[in-house]
Write a protein that holds these residues in place. Structure first.
Motif, mmCIF file in Angstrom:
data_model
loop_
_atom_site.group_PDB
_atom_site.id
_atom_site.type_symbol
_atom_site.label_atom_id
_atom_site.label_comp_id
_atom_site.label_asym_id
_atom_site.label_seq_id
_atom_site.Cartn_x
_atom_site.Cartn_y
_atom_site.Cartn_z
ATOM 1 N N GLN A 82 0.845 -1.215 0.000
ATOM 2 C CA GLN A 82 0.000 0.000 0.000
ATOM 3 C C GLN A 82 0.869 1.249 0.000
ATOM 4 O O GLN A 82 0.593 2.229 -0.708
ATOM 5 N N GLU A 83 1.926 1.199 0.805
ATOM 6 C CA GLU A 83 2.846 2.356 0.895
ATOM 7 C C GLU A 83 3.490 2.616 -0.485
ATOM 8 O O GLU A 83 3.563 3.757 -0.938
ATOM 9 N N ASN A 85 2.301 1.687 -3.364
ATOM 10 C CA ASN A 85 1.262 2.105 -4.326
ATOM 11 C C ASN A 85 1.130 3.621 -4.353
ATOM 12 O O ASN A 85 0.887 4.225 -5.393
ATOM 13 N N SER A 86 1.289 4.248 -3.157
ATOM 14 C CA SER A 86 1.095 5.706 -3.132
ATOM 15 C C SER A 86 2.411 6.491 -3.190
ATOM 16 O O SER A 86 2.404 7.705 -3.053
ATOM 17 N N ASP A 87 3.504 5.788 -3.437
ATOM 18 C CA ASP A 87 4.810 6.457 -3.555
ATOM 19 C C ASP A 87 5.047 6.838 -5.027
ATOM 20 O O ASP A 87 5.185 5.971 -5.889
ATOM 21 N N GLU A 88 5.077 8.130 -5.273
ATOM 22 C CA GLU A 88 5.192 8.597 -6.668
ATOM 23 C C GLU A 88 6.516 8.249 -7.330
ATOM 24 O O GLU A 88 6.622 8.250 -8.559
ATOM 25 N N ASP A 113 -1.232 -1.980 -7.001
ATOM 26 C CA ASP A 113 -1.963 -1.098 -7.915
ATOM 27 C C ASP A 113 -1.754 -1.604 -9.350
ATOM 28 O O ASP A 113 -0.600 -1.733 -9.786
ATOM 29 N N LYS A 116 0.873 -0.259 -11.484
ATOM 30 C CA LYS A 116 2.284 -0.479 -11.114
ATOM 31 C C LYS A 116 2.654 -1.967 -11.163
ATOM 32 O O LYS A 116 3.719 -2.371 -10.709
ATOM 33 N N SER A 279 1.849 6.739 -16.395
ATOM 34 C CA SER A 279 1.552 7.562 -15.213
ATOM 35 C C SER A 279 1.805 9.046 -15.480
ATOM 36 O O SER A 279 1.342 9.899 -14.728
#
Ligand code: NAP
Length: 281
Positions: A82-83, A85-88, A113, A116, A279
């Motif tokens: 999860q971490e 997934n939200s790391d750009e 995700d 990704k 992205s």
């Protein structure tokens, strides 16, 4: 007979990807990032991950390996995903398989995700591939596909036989060939007469895990034969295709090792770059 040199093809692909990464860097002022999660200390997994990291660095990707012991809780892995997934800065996430028994593989795959998912295993990517939409494509079949296209750019109307129906290899391979307008037969352990099916094929992709299953007299002259198998035997590593016999008949054949294997990692890098590009749109 054309010996399909996977090492050379992979080196060429890496060189193209390196240029692409440099262009992306100058355009976006950042580079695609690949994060691999490695659980446990299985030697083959460690070797694969080391090679993936080395190749990622070689083409200029930002690469990171997160290691956990065998005993790691499933929850810890899912939270890390999860971490990420939200790391750009992370464009692609790969969890090295196999996983320890107490960790649910499907849960892990579905936690990533889909945008990704550089392995192309998420159901969303599987569905997109089978619907003909843009998606991450599993690295090994993608590598096979690129090797086939080098030999025969126009596959329309060709008859292809895929031996093996795994989610990892056979099924995505079938979708890729179908997209190229091949007539595809997918075979498996319950197929009645595999030899007869193979004998009708212009293209054979063998992804079975049985040493030297595909014999010389199963292959018609001028067939392209792609050997995905990696089997440890008393005489060393061999594929799913009997190399000596088939090389006498086929138009083109991949060796094992040095055929499909090197393309798999190069395609992982390609998938990471493609995820990054999507992205940025
Ligand atoms: P898998 O999940 O074990 O699937 C094997 C498939 O072969 C199954 O669909 C099975 O049919 C079918 N099969 C078994 N016996 C058969 C027979 N006698 N005739 C026809 N089909 C038969 O294997 P996988 O993960 O796809 O891997 C296949 C091989 O590729 C292995 O040697 C593996 O090490 C290698 N591999 C190589 C790479 C690479 O980078 N080169 C990457 C991944 C895997 P059922 O579905 O009916 O059981």
């Amino acid at each position: 007979m054309i010996l399909i040199d996977g090492k050379k093809a992979a080196a060429e692909l890496r060189a193209e990807l390196k240029e692409e990464v440099a262009e992306l860097k100058s355009k976006h002022n950042k580079v695609p990032g690949l994060t691999v999660i490695l659980i446990g200390d299985l030697t083959p997994s460690q070797i694969y991950v080391r090679n993936k990291e080395k190749s990622a660095n070689e083409v200029g990707l930002k690469s990171e390996v997160i290691k956990y012991p065998d005993s790691v809780e499933e929850k810890t892995v899912l939270e890390k995903i999860q971490e990420l997934n939200s790391d750009e800065t992370v464009s692609g996430i790969l969890v090295q398989l196999p996983l320890p028994k107490h960790i649910d593989k499907q849960k892990v795959i579905e936690a990533i995700d889909p945008s990704k998912d550089v392995d192309g295993f998420h159901p969303m990517n599987v569905g997109n591939l089978s619907s003909g939409y843009e998606s991450s494509i599993p690295c090994t079949p993608l590598g096979c596909y690129l090797l086939i296209k080098k030999i025969e750019p126009n596959l329309s109307g060709k008859k292809a036989v895929v031996v093996g129906r795994s989610n990892l290899n056979g099924k995505p391979m079938t979708q890729l060939l179908l997209k190229e307008n091949c007539t595809v037969i997918i075979t498996h352990s319950k197929t009645k007469d595999l030899k007869a099916e193979c004998l009708g094929a212009d293209i054979i992709v063998a992804a079975v895990g049985i040493p030297e299953l595909v014999r010389g007299d199963w292959v018609k002259k001028d067939a392209i034969v792609i050997d995905v198998g990696i089997n440890k035997t008393d005489k060393g590593i061999v594929g799913d295709v009997h190399f000596d016999e088939v090389s006498k008949n086929a138009k083109a054949l991949t060796p094992v090792p040095g055929g499909v294997g090197p393309m798999t990692i190069a395609c992982l890098l390609k998938n990471t770059i493609d995820c990054f590009k999507r992205s940025q749109i």
